[in-house]
Design an enzyme around this catalytic site. Structure first.
Site, short mmCIF file in Angstrom:
data_model
loop_
_atom_site.label_atom_id
_atom_site.label_comp_id
_atom_site.label_asym_id
_atom_site.label_seq_id
_atom_site.Cartn_x
_atom_site.Cartn_y
_atom_site.Cartn_z
N LYS A 76 0.86 -1.13 0.15
CA LYS A 76 -0.38 0.13 -0.36
C LYS A 76 0.78 1.28 0.00
O LYS A 76 1.82 1.18 -0.05
CB LYS A 76 -0.69 -0.19 0.95
CG LYS A 76 -2.04 -1.37 1.57
CD LYS A 76 -2.76 -0.86 0.09
CE LYS A 76 -4.24 -2.14 -0.11
NZ LYS A 76 -4.09 -3.35 0.10
C1 PLP Z 1 -5.86 -4.00 1.02
C2 PLP Z 1 -7.16 -3.95 0.49
C3 PLP Z 1 -7.91 -4.32 1.83
C4 PLP Z 1 -7.47 -5.02 3.41
O1 PLP Z 1 -6.12 -4.58 3.25
P1 PLP Z 1 -5.57 -5.67 4.51
O2 PLP Z 1 -4.47 -4.65 5.88
O3 PLP Z 1 -4.41 -6.32 3.95
O4 PLP Z 1 -6.35 -6.43 5.34
C5 PLP Z 1 -9.15 -4.43 1.87
N1 PLP Z 1 -9.83 -3.27 0.84
C6 PLP Z 1 -9.24 -2.91 -0.51
C7 PLP Z 1 -9.45 -2.28 -1.31
C8 PLP Z 1 -7.73 -3.01 -0.59
O5 PLP Z 1 -6.87 -2.87 -1.36
#
Ligand code: PLP
Length: 384
Positions: A184
Site C-alpha cells: 500500500k
Molecule cells: C488491501 C485492501 C484491503 C485489505 O487490507 P488488509 O490490510 O490487507 O486487510 C481492503 N480493501 C482494499 C480495497 C484493499 O486494497
C-alpha cells in the site's frame, strides 16, 4: 523471477530498521506509546477526532460495520470491483453483501446512481471504496445515506493522505478504514487504521479491537487500572509496537511518496494516450487522489492473458484489480438478484490491467512499460 519493472517496490529505509530494533530492545512490544503516537499522527493527517490502530484494514472494516450497527440478516451495499475483504467484512457480521456497479467506464467507483436501486428495508449500511485512491462522490453518497438513515463506511485502503474538497478520504463517512499492508502507499508490514469523528463509534471500535475489555494492558501496567470487565464480543485486532513504529516512519514519507506517484501517473497518461484503443480511467478526477495503482482498460478485442504473458516475457510485472467479488466461488450463493446490475463491473473485470507504479519508478521504466504494452497489444490483435 528477476523483474525489470516490478508491480510495486516497498520502500523501507535504514532509520526504520533502527527504529524497529529500538522497540525490540525496549521490550514493550504491543499497543504501547508508539501505537498511541501513531494514532494521534494519523488522526492529524486525516483531520478526524479518532484514529484506532488495528492489525489490518480487514479488521478495521469488520469492527467499523459492527460499530455502525450492522446486525445479522442486514444488507450491506458494497462495490463488486474491490478486494474481497470489503465484502467479507459484511459477511463476518452475518449480513449479506449486495453488490453495486461502478458509476461508469471512466469512474470505477460506486455512486449514488448505482447504490440507490439496491436499497431495501433490510439495508443498514454501505461500504464505498476509493478505487486507486480516486475519491468517490462522497457528497451525493452521504446525502443518500442520510435520507435513508444508513451508515457509510469508507474502504480507504488505497487512499491515505488523499482528499476530496478539503476533507480527507476516510473522514466523510461514519468510519474510514485504511490498510498498511506491504504494497500500500504506506506500510507497517501488516496493519490498518479506523478513523471516525463519532465518539460512540470510536469507543465501541476500541473495545472490539481488544476482546471487548474495558481497560488496556498498558493502563494496568501504568497503575491506571487494576481490573477489567468484558462488555462486548470482541476480537484480538491489536497493532504491535513494531508495526506502529514502522507506521510513524512511513507517515513522514507519505506526502512525498504520493506526490511522486502523481507525477508518474502523469507520465503514464501522456505516454499511454497514443496507444490506440486503450483507455485510462478517471480522466478528470476530483480532489487529491493518492494514485495507489495504475489501471488501464484494454480494448475489447484483445486477450488479456496474452498481453500479461508478453509483458512478463519482457520482465514487466502486471496485475488485475479486480476480479469482481460476486464472481468468486465463495460468493456463489450470495445475492444473485443484483447480478444484472453489474454489467460495467463485469466487463471491466475482464479488461482491466494494472501497470507497475511506485514512487521510485523511473521515466525510463515507465517508457519501457508503455512500449511493451503497445507491442503486446499490436501482437494480440494480429493473432486474432
Ligand atoms: C488491501 C485492501 C484491503 C485489505 O487490507 P488488509 O490490510 O490487507 O486487510 C481492503 N480493501 C482494499 C480495497 C484493499 O486494497
Amino acid at each position: 523471477m528477476e523483474w525489470r519493472v516490478p508491480l510495486f517496490d516497498p520502500d523501507i529505509d535504514e532509520p526504520e530498521i533502527q527504529a524497529v530494533t529500538a522497540v525490540l530492545r525496549s521490550k514493550w512490544l504491543t499497543m504501547g506509546d508508539r501505537t498511541t503516537e501513531f494514532e494521534a499522527r494519523f488522526a492529524e493527517l486525516c483531520g478526524v477526532r479518532h484514529a484506532i490502530a488495528v492489525n489490518s484494514c480487514t479488521a478495521a472494516l469488520h469492527i467499523a460495520l459492527v460499530s455502525a450497527g450492522v446486525r445479522p440478516g442486514d444488507e450491506v451495499i458494497v462495490p463488486a470491483l474491490t478486494f474481497v475483504a470489503t465484502a467479507n467484512a459484511a459477511r463476518y457480521c452475518a449480513a449479506r453483501p449486495v453488490f453495486a456497479d461502478v458509476a461508469s467506464y471512466d469512474e470505477w467507483n460506486v455512486s449514488r446512481e448505482t447504490i440507490e436501486p439496491l436499497l431495501t428495508s433490510k439495508t443498514r449500511a454501505m461500504v464505498v471504496m476509493h478505487y486507486a485512491g480516486y475519491p468517490c462522490r462522497m457528497r451525493e453518497i452521504t446525502a443518500l445515506a442520510k435520507e435513508h438513515g444508513l451508515a457509510v463506511v469508507e474502504d480507504a485502503a488505497h487512499a491515505p493522505g488523499g482528499k476530496l474538497e478539503d476533507r480527507s478520504m476516510g473522514a466523510w463517512g461514519d468510519a474510514g478504514c485504511f490498510s498498511f499492508f506491504s504494497n500500500k502507499n504506506m506500510t507497517t508490514a501488516e496493519g490498518g487504521m479506523l478513523t471516525t469523528n463519532q465518539d460512540a463509534v470510536a469507543e465501541r471500535a476500541r473495545r472490539l479491537r481488544s476482546h471487548g475489555m474495558t481497560t488496556l494492558t498498558l493502563d494496568r501496567h501504568k497503575g491506571l487500572a487494576f481490573s477489567y470487565d468484558v462488555v462486548d464480543l470482541g476480537y484480538n485486532y491489536r497493532m504491535t509496537e513494531l508495526n506502529a513504529t514502522l507506521g510513524l516512519c512511513q507517515l513522514q514519507r507519505l506526502e512525498a511518496g504520493n506526490r511522486a506517484r502523481a507525477e508518474r501517473v502523469r507520465w503514464y497518461r501522456e505516454r499511454l494516450s497514443s496507444i490506440d484503443g486503450l483507455a485510462v480511467p478517471f480522466t478528470t478526477p476530483a480532489g487529491q487522489p493518492t494514485h495507489h495503482i495504475m489501471p488501464v482498460l484494454l480494448p475489447k478485442d484483445v486477450d488479456r492473458t496474452e498481453v500479461m504473458r508478453a509483458m512478463r516475457y519482457e520482465a514487466i510485472q502486471t496485475s488485475i484489480h479486480y476480479r469482481p467479488v460476486d464472481t468468486f466461488t465463495a460468493f456463489a450463493e450470495s445475492d444473485v438478484k443484483t447480478r444484472r446490475n453489474l454489467e460495467r463491473t463485469h466487463d471491466i473485470g475482464k479488461r482491466a490491467l494494472t501497470l507497475p507504479l511506485y514512487p521510485s519508478i523511473t521515466a525510463a521504466q515507465v517508457d519501457a512499460v508503455c512500449d511493451a504494452l503497445a507491442r503486446a497489444l499490436r501482437n494480440a490483435r494480429r493473432s486474432n
